[in-house]
Design a protein around this motif. Structure first.
Motif, PDB file in Angstrom:
ATOM      1  N   ALA A 139       2.734  -1.808  -1.852  1.00 12.03           N
ATOM      2  CA  ALA A 139       2.086  -2.481  -2.975  1.00 12.03           C
ATOM      3  C   ALA A 139       1.309  -3.702  -2.511  1.00 12.03           C
ATOM      4  N   ILE A 140       1.879  -4.450  -1.575  1.00 14.08           N
ATOM      5  CA  ILE A 140       1.183  -5.629  -1.036  1.00 14.08           C
ATOM      6  C   ILE A 140      -0.136  -5.219  -0.404  1.00 14.08           C
ATOM      7  N   GLU A 141      -0.110  -4.123   0.338  1.00 14.98           N
ATOM      8  CA  GLU A 141      -1.326  -3.654   1.015  1.00 14.98           C
ATOM      9  C   GLU A 141      -2.409  -3.256   0.020  1.00 14.98           C
ATOM     10  N   GLN A 142      -2.019  -2.889  -1.196  1.00 16.34           N
ATOM     11  CA  GLN A 142      -2.976  -2.447  -2.200  1.00 16.34           C
ATOM     12  C   GLN A 142      -3.391  -3.572  -3.143  1.00 16.34           C
ATOM     13  N   CYS A 143      -2.925  -4.781  -2.849  1.00 13.67           N
ATOM     14  CA  CYS A 143      -3.225  -5.927  -3.712  1.00 13.67           C
ATOM     15  C   CYS A 143      -4.424  -6.705  -3.176  1.00 13.67           C
ATOM     16  N   TYR A 144      -5.271  -7.122  -4.069  1.00 16.30           N
ATOM     17  CA  TYR A 144      -6.382  -8.002  -3.727  1.00 16.30           C
ATOM     18  C   TYR A 144      -6.429  -9.124  -4.760  1.00 16.30           C
ATOM     19  N   ASN A 145      -6.440 -10.336  -4.263  1.00 22.52           N
ATOM     20  CA  ASN A 145      -6.563 -11.521  -5.126  1.00 22.52           C
ATOM     21  C   ASN A 145      -5.414 -11.672  -6.119  1.00 22.52           C
ATOM     22  N   VAL A 146      -4.243 -11.136  -5.781  1.00 27.72           N
ATOM     23  CA  VAL A 146      -3.069 -11.299  -6.632  1.00 27.72           C
ATOM     24  C   VAL A 146      -2.255 -12.490  -6.142  1.00 27.72           C
ATOM     25  N   ASP A 147      -1.863 -13.342  -7.069  1.00 27.33           N
ATOM     26  CA  ASP A 147      -1.045 -14.497  -6.697  1.00 27.33           C
ATOM     27  C   ASP A 147       0.435 -14.144  -6.661  1.00 27.33           C
ATOM     28  N   LEU A 148       0.923 -13.492  -7.723  1.00 29.76           N
ATOM     29  CA  LEU A 148       2.341 -13.162  -7.843  1.00 29.76           C
ATOM     30  C   LEU A 148       2.467 -11.672  -8.135  1.00 29.76           C
ATOM     31  N   LEU A 149       3.184 -10.959  -7.271  1.00 26.69           N
ATOM     32  CA  LEU A 149       3.361  -9.515  -7.404  1.00 26.69           C
ATOM     33  C   LEU A 149       4.786  -9.245  -7.865  1.00 26.69           C
ATOM     34  N   CYS A 150       4.937  -8.615  -9.032  1.00 25.08           N
ATOM     35  CA  CYS A 150       6.250  -8.463  -9.686  1.00 25.08           C
ATOM     36  C   CYS A 150       6.678  -7.000  -9.736  1.00 25.08           C
ATOM     37  N   PHE A 151       7.960  -6.779  -9.477  1.00 17.81           N
ATOM     38  CA  PHE A 151       8.560  -5.451  -9.552  1.00 17.81           C
ATOM     39  C   PHE A 151       9.648  -5.442 -10.628  1.00 17.81           C
ATOM     40  N   GLY A 152      10.189  -4.261 -10.900  1.00 19.36           N
ATOM     41  CA  GLY A 152      11.119  -4.091 -12.008  1.00 19.36           C
ATOM     42  C   GLY A 152      12.542  -4.526 -11.711  1.00 19.36           C
ATOM     43  N   GLU A 153      13.396  -4.295 -12.696  1.00 16.16           N
ATOM     44  CA  GLU A 153      14.809  -4.667 -12.629  1.00 16.16           C
ATOM     45  C   GLU A 153      15.511  -3.884 -11.520  1.00 16.16           C
ATOM     46  N   ALA A 154      16.320  -4.593 -10.704  1.00 14.60           N
ATOM     47  CA  ALA A 154      17.148  -3.985  -9.654  1.00 14.60           C
ATOM     48  C   ALA A 154      16.337  -3.090  -8.718  1.00 14.60           C
ATOM     49  N   PHE A 155      15.085  -3.441  -8.472  1.00 13.55           N
ATOM     50  CA  PHE A 155      14.200  -2.575  -7.693  1.00 13.55           C
ATOM     51  C   PHE A 155      14.683  -2.424  -6.250  1.00 13.55           C
ATOM     52  N   LEU A 156      15.232  -3.471  -5.671  1.00 13.01           N
ATOM     53  CA  LEU A 156      15.519  -3.459  -4.235  1.00 13.01           C
ATOM     54  C   LEU A 156      16.555  -2.408  -3.855  1.00 13.01           C
ATOM     55  N   GLN A 157      17.607  -2.258  -4.636  1.00 13.60           N
ATOM     56  CA  GLN A 157      18.616  -1.232  -4.345  1.00 13.60           C
ATOM     57  C   GLN A 157      18.523  -0.027  -5.280  1.00 13.60           C
ATOM     58  N   GLY A 158      17.693  -0.126  -6.302  1.00 11.60           N
ATOM     59  CA  GLY A 158      17.640   0.909  -7.323  1.00 11.60           C
ATOM     60  C   GLY A 158      18.593   0.573  -8.451  1.00 11.60           C
ATOM     61  N   PHE A 159      18.189   0.836  -9.688  1.00  9.96           N
ATOM     62  CA  PHE A 159      18.975   0.419 -10.846  1.00  9.96           C
ATOM     63  C   PHE A 159      20.383   1.016 -10.834  1.00  9.96           C
ATOM     64  N   ASP A 160      20.529   2.245 -10.309  1.00  4.67           N
ATOM     65  CA  ASP A 160      21.838   2.887 -10.237  1.00  4.67           C
ATOM     66  C   ASP A 160      22.465   2.735  -8.852  1.00  4.67           C
ATOM     67  N   GLY A 161      22.134   1.624  -8.180  1.00  4.17           N
ATOM     68  CA  GLY A 161      22.650   1.383  -6.839  1.00  4.17           C
ATOM     69  C   GLY A 161      24.143   1.140  -6.782  1.00  4.17           C
TER      70      GLY A 161
END
Length: 236
Positions: free
Chosen positions: A25-47
């Motif tokens: 996602a970072i690689e596909q960002c241009y001129n974005v200041d803050l890039l936000c992802f969803g709840e419990a994204f890092l391990q997955g919501f059912d982690g």
């Protein structure tokens, strides 16, 4: 200021894959200041499987090597990051939301409502935070609410500026036609300017979605079932 809402796929239990998704996602960002992802994204919501001996090894701490790695990634790419993760602090577990600014974990919100866990199975290790987080970012006051926070106690998240609302919900496409309108109405209880991010997943199937709710209406939204970054320009 531009905030990017990354409706990206996660895999439960697979932190390496999910970090690679953040990198993509970072690689596909241009001129974005803050890039936000969803709840419990890092391990997955059912982690978590609600067995503490398992879950304590899935969760990460604020000062873990994984968090340091994400801090360095943010610094190297000059993009601030915000993402949900399953946190361990001592022996306590939380559903949390990390905000990395200038390469450092600047803020850490712990969800204050119980809906993130199967509380009829969990013990005293699984906890909620007790404070609403509002922070200043580039001249704007940003408040964070995680998923059910905004259904259980929306009045606690009242904001005169910006509300960021990371969620994980797995409505069908047909259900979304109704639910997105209801979520826009619910957002208005707390803020005229709400940014909501949902993740994609395969098991269970989630179609993602990202939204800008303006005055209780859908001002802009991402396409369902496609990994996409919805960019929202916020005036000073």
């Amino acid at each position: 200021m531009i905030i990017g809402l990354a409706a990206y796929k996660f895999k439960n239990y697979d932190i390496e894959f999910n970090i690679s998704q953040i990198e993509k996602a970072i690689e596909q960002c241009y001129n974005v200041d803050l890039l936000c992802f969803g709840e419990a994204f890092l391990q997955g919501f059912d982690g978590f499987n609600w067995n503490y001996e398992n879950d304590k090894n899935i969760a990460i701490s604020k000062n873990s090597n994984i968090m340091k790695r994400l801090e360095q990634m943010s610094k190297d790419c000059n993009i601030d990051l915000a993402f949900g993760y399953l946190e361990i602090d001592g022996e306590d577990l939380y559903s949390s939301y990390a905000i990395i600014i200038n390469g450092k974990l600047a803020y850490n919100y712990r969800r204050i409502t119980v809906g993130w866990k199967e509380y009829w199975l969990t013990d005293h290790h699984y906890k909620e935070g007790n404070e609403v987080l509002t922070f200043n970012y580039k001249g704007h006051n940003i408040t964070i609410a995680l998923c059910g926070d905004m259904w259980d106690c929306p009045e606690k998240f009242k904001s005169n500026d910006i509300l960021i609302w990371p969620v994980y919900v797995n409505f069908t496409i047909e259900e979304w036609k109704y639910e997105e309108i209801e979520y826009a109405k619910q957002a208005l209880i707390a803020s005229n300017n709400t940014l909501m991010i949902n993740s994609l997943s395969d098991e269970p199937k989630s179609y993602g979605g990202a939204f800008y709710f303006k005055n209780g209406k859908i001002d802009n939204k991402a396409t369902y079932n496609i990994e996409q970054i919805l960019k929202i320009f916020i005036e000073k």
